[in-house]
Motif scaffolding. Structure first.
Motif, PDB file in Angstrom:
ATOM      1  N   MET A  21       0.851  -1.197   0.000  1.00  0.00           N
ATOM      2  CA  MET A  21       0.000   0.000   0.000  1.00  0.00           C
ATOM      3  C   MET A  21       0.880   1.238   0.000  1.00  0.00           C
ATOM      4  N   LYS A  22       0.613   2.121  -0.918  1.00  0.00           N
ATOM      5  CA  LYS A  22       1.391   3.359  -0.969  1.00  0.00           C
ATOM      6  C   LYS A  22       0.482   4.530  -1.319  1.00  0.00           C
ATOM      7  N   VAL A  23       0.583   5.568  -0.526  1.00  0.00           N
ATOM      8  CA  VAL A  23      -0.193   6.763  -0.802  1.00  0.00           C
ATOM      9  C   VAL A  23       0.746   7.827  -1.329  1.00  0.00           C
ATOM     10  N   GLU A  24       0.381   8.394  -2.465  1.00  0.00           N
ATOM     11  CA  GLU A  24       1.215   9.458  -3.027  1.00  0.00           C
ATOM     12  C   GLU A  24       0.371  10.695  -3.284  1.00  0.00           C
ATOM     13  N   ILE A  25       0.809  11.780  -2.718  1.00  0.00           N
ATOM     14  CA  ILE A  25       0.119  13.050  -2.948  1.00  0.00           C
ATOM     15  C   ILE A  25       1.152  14.026  -3.478  1.00  0.00           C
ATOM     16  N   ALA A  26       0.896  14.639  -4.621  1.00  0.00           N
ATOM     17  CA  ALA A  26       1.815  15.633  -5.150  1.00  0.00           C
ATOM     18  C   ALA A  26       1.049  16.880  -5.560  1.00  0.00           C
ATOM     19  N   ASN A  27       1.431  17.984  -4.968  1.00  0.00           N
ATOM     20  CA  ASN A  27       0.887  19.298  -5.321  1.00  0.00           C
ATOM     21  C   ASN A  27      -0.644  19.323  -5.266  1.00  0.00           C
ATOM     22  N   LEU A  28      -1.195  18.867  -4.166  1.00  0.00           N
ATOM     23  CA  LEU A  28      -2.653  18.825  -3.993  1.00  0.00           C
ATOM     24  C   LEU A  28      -3.188  20.202  -3.614  1.00  0.00           C
ATOM     25  N   THR A  29      -4.202  20.653  -4.352  1.00  0.00           N
ATOM     26  CA  THR A  29      -4.887  21.883  -3.931  1.00  0.00           C
ATOM     27  C   THR A  29      -6.374  21.580  -3.793  1.00  0.00           C
ATOM     28  N   ILE A  30      -6.978  22.175  -2.790  1.00  0.00           N
ATOM     29  CA  ILE A  30      -8.422  22.056  -2.598  1.00  0.00           C
ATOM     30  C   ILE A  30      -8.960  23.463  -2.408  1.00  0.00           C
ATOM     31  N   SER A  31      -9.928  23.838  -3.256  1.00  0.00           N
ATOM     32  CA  SER A  31     -10.481  25.184  -3.104  1.00  0.00           C
ATOM     33  C   SER A  31     -11.995  25.131  -3.054  1.00  0.00           C
ATOM     34  N   PHE A  32     -12.545  26.180  -2.476  1.00  0.00           N
ATOM     35  CA  PHE A  32     -14.000  26.295  -2.362  1.00  0.00           C
ATOM     36  C   PHE A  32     -14.443  27.608  -2.970  1.00  0.00           C
ATOM     37  N   PRO A  33     -15.579  27.584  -3.662  1.00  0.00           N
ATOM     38  CA  PRO A  33     -16.083  28.848  -4.186  1.00  0.00           C
ATOM     39  C   PRO A  33     -16.534  29.747  -3.037  1.00  0.00           C
ATOM     40  N   SER A  34     -16.189  31.007  -3.139  1.00  0.00           N
ATOM     41  CA  SER A  34     -16.642  31.972  -2.133  1.00  0.00           C
ATOM     42  C   SER A  34     -17.033  33.235  -2.874  1.00  0.00           C
ATOM     43  N   PRO A  35     -17.724  34.153  -2.210  1.00  0.00           N
ATOM     44  CA  PRO A  35     -18.153  35.376  -2.913  1.00  0.00           C
ATOM     45  C   PRO A  35     -16.972  36.139  -3.517  1.00  0.00           C
ATOM     46  N   GLN A  36     -15.776  35.960  -2.941  1.00  0.00           N
ATOM     47  CA  GLN A  36     -14.612  36.673  -3.479  1.00  0.00           C
ATOM     48  C   GLN A  36     -13.855  35.827  -4.498  1.00  0.00           C
ATOM     49  N   GLY A  37     -14.490  34.835  -5.048  1.00  0.00           N
ATOM     50  CA  GLY A  37     -13.795  33.927  -5.969  1.00  0.00           C
ATOM     51  C   GLY A  37     -13.386  32.671  -5.229  1.00  0.00           C
ATOM     52  N   MET A  38     -12.583  31.841  -5.901  1.00  0.00           N
ATOM     53  CA  MET A  38     -12.180  30.599  -5.267  1.00  0.00           C
ATOM     54  C   MET A  38     -11.231  30.873  -4.110  1.00  0.00           C
ATOM     55  N   SER A  39     -11.502  30.228  -2.987  1.00  0.00           N
ATOM     56  CA  SER A  39     -10.557  30.403  -1.898  1.00  0.00           C
ATOM     57  C   SER A  39      -9.876  29.065  -1.646  1.00  0.00           C
ATOM     58  N   GLN A  40      -8.562  29.093  -1.616  1.00  0.00           N
ATOM     59  CA  GLN A  40      -7.792  27.868  -1.504  1.00  0.00           C
ATOM     60  C   GLN A  40      -7.609  27.469  -0.045  1.00  0.00           C
ATOM     61  N   ALA A  41      -8.043  26.257   0.276  1.00  0.00           N
ATOM     62  CA  ALA A  41      -7.893  25.778   1.636  1.00  0.00           C
ATOM     63  C   ALA A  41      -6.641  24.912   1.765  1.00  0.00           C
ATOM     64  N   VAL A  42      -6.332  24.189   0.692  1.00  0.00           N
ATOM     65  CA  VAL A  42      -5.091  23.407   0.657  1.00  0.00           C
ATOM     66  C   VAL A  42      -4.324  23.873  -0.561  1.00  0.00           C
ATOM     67  N   ARG A  43      -3.027  24.257  -0.344  1.00  0.00           N
ATOM     68  CA  ARG A  43      -2.315  24.928  -1.432  1.00  0.00           C
ATOM     69  C   ARG A  43      -1.014  24.217  -1.753  1.00  0.00           C
ATOM     70  N   GLY A  44      -1.138  23.128  -2.485  1.00  0.00           N
ATOM     71  CA  GLY A  44       0.070  22.457  -2.953  1.00  0.00           C
ATOM     72  C   GLY A  44       0.719  21.568  -1.919  1.00  0.00           C
ATOM     73  N   VAL A  45      -0.028  20.605  -1.421  1.00  0.00           N
ATOM     74  CA  VAL A  45       0.526  19.681  -0.439  1.00  0.00           C
ATOM     75  C   VAL A  45       1.079  18.449  -1.149  1.00  0.00           C
TER      76      VAL A  45
END
Lengths: 275, 337
Positions: free
Chosen positions: A1-25
């Motif tokens: 079992m191997k988990v690989e994460i490269a440059n993960l970003t997670i964003s949510f839409p907000s009134p000010q545009g997309m807001s990034q909660a995870v920025r390149g993990v």
């Protein structure tokens, strides 16, 4: 079992545009114990949940690589994901009071998880559930199996959660602040139990917490997250050699019994960390 | 065991108290209305001495408290008095009119539930999607268009224009009184008698008023289901269920819906009670000879015994269905057992 994460970003839409909660993990994990530490909103839970694709529907996920044992989670069908969830990777949430279904008995919920992967009759499943409850060191597994979540203490509830997630013999366990809702005296018990089970089964563990010393005590490696980034990753034993100012700051804020301080340090945040 | 008996006794006591309160309030509202029940009986041209004699005969010269005591005493013996209009016993009248309402309300609630609950679940699961929006509009219409308008539109479209449905009433004149009354439900009695033309006719007449009531109730049920489901789907235990690798269907129906079933039963029970109390407007528009129509006509004619009796029946239904919802709560939710 191997988990690989490269440059993960997670964003949510907000009134000010997309807001990034995870920025390149980026991180990789084998059959080892990885601790992810960070304050609320640092993105540690989102990162872990992205692995099971259990994010809120509004979340937008991108990554150079997001793989579980070679399966591309970004492209996997819902059917493929169901083969990972439960069967290969379990998730333990913070508070069993909310994370367990209030109208099903503990036994029924464990049996459901067992039966979902292993098939078999309802009777076999219930027997398996009782065995699992014994494995998480519940003294009276039959009685607890017949109990509803509101009849269980927090520690018991979390043992039920662990039993439920271990039911299909997964290879990875993600524990999202599994002890934050528990009394201090029960916290260590639950963590020790979890560590013991994970080691004995040769599983991987991702332990998410905001308690740095606790995580370093139970894990092989620690990733420190701040504002959606991993700011530092080091072996648990090398915590004292931490480089990043945030990690150092966290360590300085801790009161200790061996070296009492007159006044505890307060974290001063450098805006440059956000860059 | 003792606690259980105590609870039962408590429930019974509170029921009796509610019932007494209901009788009390309805009785006095009926009596303080500036309507002389004698005029309804004798007309306004009756001579003074007849008026006076009848007043004494009916006990209307007694103080209100005595009249009330007498009413309660008779009520305890199953006597609701005589209706002025029909000159039948009120109990007989109710036995005649109520089945029509039960039939209408039961068909309506079944249809409303079978459509409303799945629609509500679907809207919640697909929150924000086109389906959700379509369902919202459909429900909003059912909820906000006054029911008399819905009923009239229905008549205009399905009866007057398309001629798909028969007009008002419960049965065609040709079938009226043709089959023996067994249950009072035409849809059952006609089948019992094997009169399939009348059976078809009964359903055809039922379709429109039941459809209007079902649409109205369905809109409410669907909206409530959607709200409950959104609440349940946001629960942490849903994430747990998904993390276990369960299928979407199982997560939605076993885990989320399982948790809202109890609250939904309460909504359904109260909606059903609302329909049973006589959908007054719908029954009037469709000339449906049910309890709602009986109540309306009695009220307009100051037939106070009939009004009181019908109101009591309505109150009893409410209480019974409330009791049922409570029992369901205790049965399905382990936390309140």
């Amino acid at each position: 079992m191997k988990v690989e994460i490269a440059n993960l970003t997670i964003s949510f839409p907000s009134p000010q545009g997309m807001s990034q909660a995870v920025r390149g993990v980026s991180m990789t994990l084998g059959a080892e114990k990885l601790g992810i530490v960070g304050e609320s909103g640092s993105g540690k839970s989102l990162t872990a949940r992205a692995l099971l694709r259990l994010l809120p529907p509004a979340a937008v996920v991108t990554a150079d690589r997001l793989q579980f044992d070679g399966i591309d989670i970004l492209k996997a069908s819902e059917r493929d994901m169901r083969a990972i969830r439960g069967k290969r990777a379990g998730l333990i949430l913070q508070d069993p009071k909310y994370a367990l279904n209030p109208i099903m008995t503990a036994g029924a919920q464990i049996a459901e998880a067992w039966r979902n992967q292993k098939k078999g009759s309802a009777k076999e499943a219930m027997q398996a559930a009782i065995d699992l409850l014994a494995q998480v060191q519940i003294r009276d597994p039959k009685r607890v199996a017949a109990a509803y979540p509101h009849e269980l203490s927090g520690g018991m509830g979390q043992r039920v959660m662990i039993a439920m997630m271990l039911a299909p013999d997964p290879e990875l366990l993600i524990a999202d602040e599994p002890t934050s809702a528990l009394d201090a005296s029960v916290q260590a018990e639950i963590l020790r139990l979890m560590e013991d089970l994970v080691s004995r089964r040769g599983m991987g563990l991702i332990l998410i917490s905001h308690d740095l010393p606790l995580v370093s005590h139970f894990c092989d490696r620690v990733a420190v997250m701040y504002a959606g980034r991993v700011v530092e990753e080091l072996a648990a034993g090398e915590l004292v050699r931490a480089q990043h100012a945030y990690t150092r700051g966290l360590l300085d804020c801790l009161p200790t019994l061996s070296h009492p301080k007159g006044r505890l340090a307060v974290m001063s945040r450098d805006p440059a960390w956000l860059a | 065991m003792n606690g259980r008996n105590g609870r039962l006794a408590g429930t019974a006591a509170s029921l009796l108290l509610t019932l007494f309160g209901l009788v009390f309030v309805t009785f006095f509202i009926g009596r303080v209305m500036p309507i002389d029940p004698l005029i309804a009986i004798l007309g306004d041209h009756a001579p003074e001495d007849v008026m006076a004699r009848t007043r004494v005969e009916l006990g209307l010269d007694q103080p209100l408290v005595v009249q009330f005591g007498l009413y309660v005493w008779r009520l305890l013996h199953g006597d609701l008095g005589r209706s002025v209009m029909s000159s039948n016993l009120v109990t007989q009248d109710i036995a005649r009119y109520f089945p029509a309402t039960i039939e209408l309300a039961t068909v309506a609630i079944i249809v409303a539930t079978l459509i409303g609950v799945p629609l509500g679940v679907l809207a919640a699961v697909r929150q924000g999607s086109v389906i959700d929006k379509v369902i919202r509009v459909v429900c909003l219409a059912g909820h906000s268009i006054p029911i008399f308008l819905l009923a009239l539109l229905s008549l205009l479209i399905f009866y007057a224009t398309l001629d798909w449905a028969p007009g008002t009433g419960r049965a065609d004149v040709a079938f009226e009184g043709m089959n023996p009354v067994v249950t009072g439900f035409l849809t059952i009695d006609t089948a019992w008698a094997g009169d399939w033309d009348a059976f078809y006719d009964a359903w055809a007449h039922l379709a429109q008023p039941a459809g209007v009531l079902a649409y109205f109730s369905m809109a409410f049920i669907a909206r409530m289901t959607r709200a409950f489901m959104l609440d349940a789907l946001a629960g942490e235990y849903i994430i747990t269920a998904r993390a276990k690798g369960l299928s979407a269907l199982r997560v939605i129906w076993r885990h989320a819906f399982g948790n809202i079933a109890v609250r939904l039963i309460t909504v359904l029970a109260l909606t059903y009670a609302g329909l049973l109390e006589g959908a007054v407007v719908t029954e009037t528009v469709f000339s449906w000879p049910g309890l709602g129509q009986y109540l309306t006509v009695s009220l307009l004619n100051a037939d106070m015994n009939a009004v009181l009796g019908a109101t009591l029946v309505v109150g009893l239904i409410y209480m019974a269905l409330n009791l049922f919802a409570d029992a369901a709560y205790k049965m399905f939710d382990p936390r309140v057992r």
